[in-house]
Write a protein that holds these residues in place. Structure first.
Motif, short mmCIF file in Angstrom:
data_model
loop_
_atom_site.label_atom_id
_atom_site.label_comp_id
_atom_site.label_asym_id
_atom_site.label_seq_id
_atom_site.Cartn_x
_atom_site.Cartn_y
_atom_site.Cartn_z
N LYS A 111 -55.22 9.76 -37.83
CA LYS A 111 -56.41 9.40 -37.03
C LYS A 111 -55.69 9.36 -35.81
O LYS A 111 -56.30 9.35 -34.60
N LYS A 151 -54.63 12.24 -33.67
CA LYS A 151 -55.59 13.11 -33.07
C LYS A 151 -56.26 12.51 -31.60
O LYS A 151 -56.90 12.91 -30.83
N LYS A 152 -55.97 11.06 -31.48
CA LYS A 152 -56.51 10.37 -30.38
C LYS A 152 -55.34 10.51 -29.18
O LYS A 152 -55.73 9.88 -28.10
N ALA A 199 -52.61 18.33 -38.55
CA ALA A 199 -53.25 18.14 -37.35
C ALA A 199 -52.48 19.19 -36.45
O ALA A 199 -51.32 19.53 -36.53
N GLU A 220 -50.58 21.14 -29.22
CA GLU A 220 -51.00 19.85 -29.60
C GLU A 220 -50.21 19.15 -30.55
O GLU A 220 -49.33 19.79 -31.22
#
Ligand code: NAD
Length: 491
Positions: free
Chosen positions: A308, A311-312, A353, A368
């Protein structure tokens, strides 16, 4: 993000000069893929010129009182502070890293390192050794001479000053070869140092190709020591070349750091530090958390909270204040990171991710933040240095298994241990073969603490008092203070 092409010469004997034959090369801004700078490319003859300038300067620099040298070291720290914004921007444009990291880590870290070494200049003294009534022995600690310093591209300023600061305090003069991708910031700093009075020839900068300028520097008979930071592969070449005239070498090489999280770890702190450990500087960091070892009891819970947060992470224009991750250094490196990602998947990893350039970027080497779980400890991404934003997650059951996985690599640079059990933390610290370990935190190497790798991660230490010792040689002087030398021959 458009940038104008800047021009940079070599910096030799206090002046900006062209390379032999006027050779130059173009460096692009990795975040825009636009040409950013045209840089002089040092040839063998230029390296020789720089070493001669350093040799001339050494005659005076090594002899002035250390208190005088320290004044210059403070002055350089002031220059960096005064020009922090301007140089941080150059650093960001040439590396692709977020501006906040350029300001804080590259410039901030360089300033702290200069101040630290200025503060321990009293450590240059030798010792006096009592041998007998008739004999006094003293050791002299002297500057090693002209030093060749070879720098990688991931922290072009910080790592330069890890070497420049102790060398200047010790009384050495310097020929520094920055990495091909990142010579601009250090060239700007060198020019400012001369303007502020640093004597000509004390600090010479020779951008150029590793196999030409770097090799010539290591081979040069006038260079007494080479301090190298870079890959293990090139470190081996440097060591072999230096052997020809028993040149002193120190090597800071690659790593494959394990970060081991036990089931009693403080999870929020662990996640916070592991995010930084994995993705700070786009993961282009020799101590990056590349192998995240999670105890099986917390494996799923930890990963869902970790992902979580991953991804931020804000990826964007590196020159913007709120950007948290920028672009990797070059097209070639982007392709290498991508191919490691593919291998991670092909060898059975589960992608949680990342794994690509986000669609919003049409240009720039943005990759990423990527997490691959269920990685086999023998898989390629668990064994080879990726040097990009990919964290490989490996489950473990027991302390013994964690130690065995952690040590099953040729590297031994750094590692992290997360547990509330102090005895276990200490057992792990003793059993893991790595030169720098963090317990219940991760990342951040401070000038006070010696840092360097074990195994194929290097030889010698930088920073701390050990970092100063790397630029000094000790001489023993035995003095007879008795009346008569006892006879050994009868006649
Ligand atoms: P690299 O080894 O390719 O290059 C490092 C420097 O060596 C560059 O300036 C290059 O031009 C020069 N060079 C290349 N060939 C040479 C030769 N034959 N003789 C002399 N010099 C030569 O490394 P890189 O890609 O710039 O940096 C990434 C590597 O650096 C990674 O492996 C990383 O782990 C390592 N690194 C280690 C530390 C540490 O403190 N241990 C810190 C940062 C980076």
């Amino acid at each position: 993000m458009a940038t104008k092409t800047r021009k940079y010469g070599l910096f030799i004997n206090g002046k900006e000069v062209s390379a032999k034959g006027g050779k130059t090369y173009i460096r692009e801004n990795p975040a825009t893929e636009e040409p950013f700078a045209e840089i002089a490319e040092a040839q063998k003859a230029d390296v020789d010129k720089a070493v001669k300038a350093a040799a001339k300067a050494f005659k005076t620099w090594s002899k002035i009182p250390v208190s005088e040298r320290v004044k210059y070291v403070h002055k350089i720290a002031e220059i960096l502070e005064k020009n922090r914004e301007k140089i941080a921007l150059t650093n960001t444009l040439e590396t692709g890293k977020p501006i906040r990291e350029s300001r804080l880590v590259e410039l901030g870290g360089a300033i702290k390192t200069l101040e630290y070494y200025a503060g321990i200049s009293n450590q240059l003294n030798g010792e006096s050794i009592s041998v007998s009534e008739a004999q006094l022995t003293v050791t002299l600690r002297e500057p090693i001479g002209i030093v060749g310093q070879i720098i990688p591209w991931n922290f072009p300023l910080l790592l330069s000053f890890w070497k420049i600061a102790p060398a200047l305090v010790a009384g050495c003069t310097i020929v520094l070869k920055p990495a091909e991708h990142t010579p601009c910031g250090i060239l700007e700093v060198a020019k400012l140092c001369t303007k502020a009075g640093l004597p000509d020839g004390v600090l010479n900068i020779i951008p150029g190709d590793g196999e030409v300028a770097g090799q010539a520097l290591v081979e040069h008979p006038g260079v007494a020591k080479v301090a190298f930071t870079g890959s293990t592969e090139v470190g081996k070449i440097v060591m072999k070349t230096a052997a020809d005239n028993i040149k002193r070498v120190s090597l800071e090489l690659g790593g494959k750091a394990p970060c081991i999280v036990f089931d009693d770890a403080e999870i929020e702190n662990t996640i916070e530090a592991t995010l930084r450990g994995g993705f700070f500087n786009q993961g282009e960091n020799c101590t990056a958390v590349t192998r995240l070892l999670l105890h099986e009891k917390i494996y799923d819970k930890f990963l869902s909270a970790f992902i979580k947060r991953v991804k931020k992470i804000r990826m964007g224009d590196p020159t913007k204040d709120d950007t948290e991750i920028g672009s990797v250094i070059s097209r070639e490196h982007f392709e290498s990171v991508k191919s490691y990602f593919q291998k991670g998947k092909n060898e059975g990893g589960r992608v949680l991710a990342g794994g690509k350039r986000p669609r919003k970027f049409t240009k720039g080497y943005f990759f990423e933040p990527t997490v691959i779980a269920d990685v086999d400890p023998k898989a390629t991404i668990a064994c080879e240095e990726i040097f990009g934003p990919i964290v490989a997650v490996i489950p473990f059951k027991t302390e013994e298994e964690a130690v065995s996985i952690a040590n099953d690599t040729v590297y031994g640079l750094a590692g992290g241990i997360w547990t509330k059990d102090i005895k276990r933390a200490l057992r792990m610290a003793k059993n893991i073969k790595a030169g720098y370990l963090w317990v219940n935190t991760y990342g951040g190497i401070i000038p006070e603490t010696p840092y360097g790798g074990l195994k194929q991660s290097g030889i010698g230490k930088e920073l701390g008092k050990d970092g100063l010792d790397m630029y000094l040689e000790s001489k023993t002087v035995n003095i007879f203070i008795g009346d008569k030398i006892p006879a050994f021959y009868k006649g």
